[in-house]
Scaffold this active site. Sequence first.
Site, PDB file in Angstrom:
ATOM      1  N   SER A  49       0.789  -1.231   0.000  1.00  0.00           N
ATOM      2  CA  SER A  49       0.000   0.000   0.000  1.00  0.00           C
ATOM      3  C   SER A  49       0.828   1.292   0.000  1.00  0.00           C
ATOM      4  CB  SER A  49      -0.950   0.020   1.203  1.00  0.00           C
ATOM      5  OG  SER A  49      -0.229  -0.182   2.392  1.00  0.00           O
ATOM      6  N   ASP A 350      -3.656   7.929   7.862  1.00  0.00           N
ATOM      7  CA  ASP A 350      -4.495   6.964   8.573  1.00  0.00           C
ATOM      8  C   ASP A 350      -3.601   6.141   9.495  1.00  0.00           C
ATOM      9  OD1 ASP A 350      -3.263   5.066   6.970  1.00  0.00           O
ATOM     10  OD2 ASP A 350      -5.018   4.646   5.741  1.00  0.00           O
ATOM     11  N   HIS A 353      -0.422   4.904   7.058  1.00  0.00           N
ATOM     12  CA  HIS A 353       0.036   5.528   5.811  1.00  0.00           C
ATOM     13  C   HIS A 353       0.189   7.024   5.986  1.00  0.00           C
ATOM     14  CE1 HIS A 353      -2.374   1.915   4.759  1.00  0.00           C
ATOM     15  NE2 HIS A 353      -1.237   1.619   4.159  1.00  0.00           N
TER      16      HIS A 353
END
Length: 379
Positions: A49, A350, A353
């Site tokens: 991610s 978040d 990240h």
Amino acid sequence: MASKSMAFFQVLISSIFLLVFPRCSCEVYDDVAKLKQCRFNAIYNFGASLSDTGNQIIEIPQVWSTKLPYGQTIHKVTGRSSDGLLIIDYIAKSAGLPLLEPYLKYQNATSFLSHGVNFAVGGSTVLSTKFLAEKNISNDHVKSPLHVQLEWLDKYLQGYCHDAKDCQEKLASSLFTTFAGGNDYGTAFSQNKTLEEVKNSLVPECVETLKHVVKKFIHHGARRVLVHGLPPSGCAPLFLTKFSSNNSAAYDGFGCLKSYNDLYNYHNDRLKEAIEELKKEYPHVDIVYGDLYKAMQWIMDNSRQLGFKSVTKACCGPKSEYNFIDNFHKMCGAPNIPVCEKPKQYVYWDSGHWTQNANKHLAKWLIRDIFPKFHCKQV
Ligand SMILES: *[C@@H]1O[C@H](CO)[C@@H](O)[C@H](O)[C@H]1NC(C)=O
Ligand SMILES: *[C@@H]1O[C@H](CO)[C@@H](O)[C@H](O)[C@H]1NC(C)=O
Ligand SMILES: *[C@@H]1O[C@H](CO)[C@@H](O)[C@H](O)[C@H]1NC(C)=O
Ligand SMILES: *[C@@H]1O[C@H](CO)[C@@H](O)[C@H](O)[C@H]1NC(C)=O
């Protein structure tokens, strides 16, 4: 006379500039287009991610990064796990290339993507599901660990190159990058594996796999490879929430969990050793370590001068100590989950990240660090 007064004028201007914008020790030259000098014709990226620009949302449409506020700063939901752009986007921009498109969006027509492809998928591990299962770590929800991303590369190259020799020529000017490793350990911790177990039974295999991946790139024709290490995830809201401790000695001066960061350092040290071995084996290839750990350290050391108000709290998430609650329906992107007013002032977007602003600064630090190592000629 004219030149003298001009010089005086310049001094005056720069002192006014200094008064208004005091120079901070944190300054990194803002030579944004630096990587252009390397004349990369394409970028091929692998990982999870931290560098996924839209693969996971095709593979698993129910993930929260398919929804606002993800992407709010660029006014577009793309599947990037941030309010905006990622480090890999800033690397592409610096190289003068278009932002990387996700492989899964074009899998049946990849030959059109001549400036590179992004194979990274959010959630992916370096280790295979089978290997992790042997260690009693279940990873069934992950469809595209690194070996699957390598199979995609093979498939892509079959369309992109006429033959092996053509591939060698085309890829010689390309940049291969990986941002991988964090999920293997994160998954193990979430299934109650201890730091010691992870260190002894996962790190060696994880580093060995990354080494194998670099060899694969080189055999296809890669001559410039950038392998990122892991950031200090002991500073991430997810870790700080799930593995909180009542012992103040468990935390460092930034409020990060020391023992987890030690493990990430251990991984990074092993990875750096592996890269040194690869460099000896392939002296004609530039294999460069991307030091995400030091880049983050730089941000934390200079957070105030860089305009960050919070280093370990998530911008997007339910109000709590780190703005994270370990519940799928309470995560950033879920209905009614608050978002901070100024994402720019947060390092974390978040639970795990970074915000676009953090990514921009991390990329700036990284580009300055890696640039000399690619031996790019001054244009
Ligand atoms: C690509 O082709 C396969 C079958 O060849 C198909 O199952 C898949 O849906 C296609 N993907 C896209 C994104 O069009
Ligand atoms: C995995 O779990 C099984 C059953 O709980 C146990 O017998 C086995 O020793 C475990 N293996 C490892 C590598 O932890
Ligand atoms: C991990 O530990 C927690 C709390 O002791 C327990 O509820 C959970 O089932 C355990 N998970 C696994 C995968 O063993
Ligand atoms: C810390 O202490 C509090 C109160 O004594 C307790 O409720 C909590 O479970 C403890 N947390 C941990 C992580 O040990």
